[in-house]
Design a protein around this motif. Structure first.
Motif, mmCIF file in Angstrom:
data_model
loop_
_atom_site.group_PDB
_atom_site.id
_atom_site.type_symbol
_atom_site.label_atom_id
_atom_site.label_comp_id
_atom_site.label_asym_id
_atom_site.label_seq_id
_atom_site.Cartn_x
_atom_site.Cartn_y
_atom_site.Cartn_z
ATOM 1 N N GLN A 25 0.851 -1.197 0.000
ATOM 2 C CA GLN A 25 0.000 0.000 0.000
ATOM 3 C C GLN A 25 0.885 1.245 0.000
ATOM 4 N N THR A 26 0.661 2.092 -1.000
ATOM 5 C CA THR A 26 1.478 3.299 -1.112
ATOM 6 C C THR A 26 1.231 4.233 0.071
ATOM 7 N N HIS A 31 -3.335 5.988 -1.621
ATOM 8 C CA HIS A 31 -2.892 4.797 -0.883
ATOM 9 C C HIS A 31 -3.333 3.505 -1.561
ATOM 10 N N HIS A 32 -3.143 3.445 -2.871
ATOM 11 C CA HIS A 32 -3.548 2.256 -3.611
ATOM 12 C C HIS A 32 -2.601 1.086 -3.316
ATOM 13 N N TRP A 33 -3.061 -0.114 -3.649
ATOM 14 C CA TRP A 33 -2.315 -1.348 -3.426
ATOM 15 C C TRP A 33 -1.768 -1.856 -4.752
ATOM 16 N N HIS A 106 5.882 3.006 0.960
ATOM 17 C CA HIS A 106 4.722 2.181 1.296
ATOM 18 C C HIS A 106 4.476 2.191 2.792
ATOM 19 N N ASP A 108 2.009 -0.137 4.213
ATOM 20 C CA ASP A 108 1.482 -1.414 4.680
ATOM 21 C C ASP A 108 1.726 -2.470 3.606
ATOM 22 N N VAL A 120 -8.325 -5.415 -3.566
ATOM 23 C CA VAL A 120 -7.564 -4.253 -3.108
ATOM 24 C C VAL A 120 -6.851 -3.550 -4.262
#
Length: 143
Positions: A25-26, A31-33, A106, A108, A120
């Protein structure tokens, strides 16, 4: 206009006969995966970029992975109206319990089976790529 190029690895591990994908996760934007990937530097090949970005973003080196160099796919899409091409190779984490170390890019990480990884990822082309690579990963581990 030639597309901006990026490259990365779609990394999986096998856990209790289940294929799980590494999704990061960015820590910026929405905060895209995504799997580990990044922009190709001038004079750098897509392959070298994929390995460098995986080391930078997840702390995993080529020695930690079994990379399937014959299994790759390029996604083409637009970012802010400009063309982008991202090539991904499929890779298996040799030690499924190995620790992943995130960079500042990132916030997460998750190891996810196919459907949650697709959910996601949020993008149809990435969902299709994950499904295709999932089938190929199953074939690779069941040889």
């Amino acid at each position: 206009m030639s597309p901006t190029r990026a490259a990365g690895l779609v990394i999986f591990r096998q856990s209790n006969q289940i294929i799980e994908f590494l999704m990061l996760q960015t820590s910026y934007g929405v905060h895209h995966w995504t799997p580990p990937k990044g922009h190709v530097d001038p004079g750098e090949s897509d392959w070298v970029t994929a390995l460098r970005e995986t080391k930078e973003e997840a702390g995993l080196s080529e020695a930690d992975l079994e990379v399937f160099k014959d299994i790759s796919k390029t996604l083409n899409y637009k970012v802010n109206g400009k063309p982008k091409a991202v090539v991904y190779w499929l890779a298996k984490l040799k030690n499924p319990d190995q620790k992943v170390t995130l960079s500042h890019e990132h916030q997460d990480l998750k190891w996810l089976p196919l459907q949650p990884a697709q959910e996601v990822s949020g993008f149809k082309d990435m969902q299709d790529l994950l499904a295709e690579f999932h089938d190929m990963a199953l074939k690779a581990v069941n040889k």
